[in-house]
Design a protein around this motif. Structure first.
Motif, mmCIF file in Angstrom:
data_model
loop_
_atom_site.group_PDB
_atom_site.id
_atom_site.type_symbol
_atom_site.label_atom_id
_atom_site.label_comp_id
_atom_site.label_asym_id
_atom_site.label_seq_id
_atom_site.Cartn_x
_atom_site.Cartn_y
_atom_site.Cartn_z
ATOM 1 N N THR A 1 22.695 23.313 30.133
ATOM 2 C CA THR A 1 23.791 23.971 30.859
ATOM 3 C C THR A 1 23.504 24.029 32.373
ATOM 4 O O THR A 1 22.417 24.383 32.723
ATOM 5 N N THR B 1 30.720 26.244 34.538
ATOM 6 C CA THR B 1 29.879 25.967 33.530
ATOM 7 C C THR B 1 29.911 24.800 33.079
ATOM 8 O O THR B 1 31.056 24.666 32.403
ATOM 9 N N HIS C 1 28.254 21.901 30.140
ATOM 10 C CA HIS C 1 27.421 21.768 29.098
ATOM 11 C C HIS C 1 27.287 20.080 29.138
ATOM 12 O O HIS C 1 27.966 19.322 29.031
ATOM 13 N N SER D 1 29.697 21.556 22.418
ATOM 14 C CA SER D 1 29.701 22.654 23.319
ATOM 15 C C SER D 1 30.923 23.080 23.581
ATOM 16 O O SER D 1 31.739 22.066 23.798
ATOM 17 N N TRP E 1 32.456 19.891 28.650
ATOM 18 C CA TRP E 1 31.205 19.385 27.859
ATOM 19 C C TRP E 1 31.203 17.821 28.282
ATOM 20 O O TRP E 1 32.068 17.033 28.082
#
Length: 191
Positions: A93, A139, A141, A147, A151
């Motif tokens: 992450t 954020t 992933h 996820s 992502w």
């Protein structure tokens, strides 16, 4: 006789040190012109019209086309924030901000530089498509396992590197106080 042996030993030490440092500068070279922000490494001198000799040697050995200083800057990470090597058996992450830039991309590559994106997935994450929270924190992933949110789906096994390329950036130019922040890389679950 003793003087000759001492002279030969000194020459051998000097040659080994010189060749060893030259090899290091051409293969890794973080001591010569590299800028590190957490686990992220960049060689801002590579895009200049006259890079230092060590950066020029590193560029020649990599045989990669580099962006000009006005075009952008690339950061590479082969470890997470804890210093552990990135491995495709784990999920990661990335949280935080990137330096100010017009556009950026994040790709995962194997040690030979091949893109590791899953065959039916996007080849990279792009700044224009990333969802951020109300404070602008993103954020991301990265990994083989599903996820939520942003992502980057990967395939394969073994070690890999993340390449974050900033286009039209002011990183390392001295403008702005938040221009030296990079996303943290945290290891998640491993298979």
């Amino acid at each position: 006789m003793r003087f000759v042996l001492l002279l030969l030993a000194s020459i051998a030490v000097a040659l080994c040190t010189g060749f060893g440092l030259s090899y290091y500068a051409l293969t890794d070279g973080r001591l010569f012109g590299a800028a590190e922000i957490g686990p992220w490494i960049s060689w801002p001198d590579l895009g200049s019209s006259a890079p230092n000799p060590y950066s020029r040697g590193h560029l020649t050995r990599e045989a990669a086309l580099q962006l000009g200083r006005a075009e952008g800057l690339q950061f590479v990470s082969t470890t997470d924030n804890a210093g552990e090597p990135l491995n495709l058996s784990c999920s990661y992450t990335l949280v935080g901000h990137v330096p100010v830039s017009t556009f950026w991309t994040l790709v995962a590559v194997d040690p030979q530089g091949r893109n590791l994106a899953a065959s039916d997935a996007e080849l990279s994450l792009r700044s224009s498509e990333v969802v951020r929270d109300n404070e602008g924190v993103m954020t991301l992933h990265v990994g083989r396992f599903l996820s939520p949110g942003n992502w980057l789906e990967l395939k394969g096994e073994g070690a890999f590197a993340l390449r974050l390329t900033l286009y039209d950036t002011t990183a390392f130019s001295g403008f702005g106080s938040n221009n030296d922040t990079m996303p943290t890389i945290t290891r998640g679950d491993c298979a």
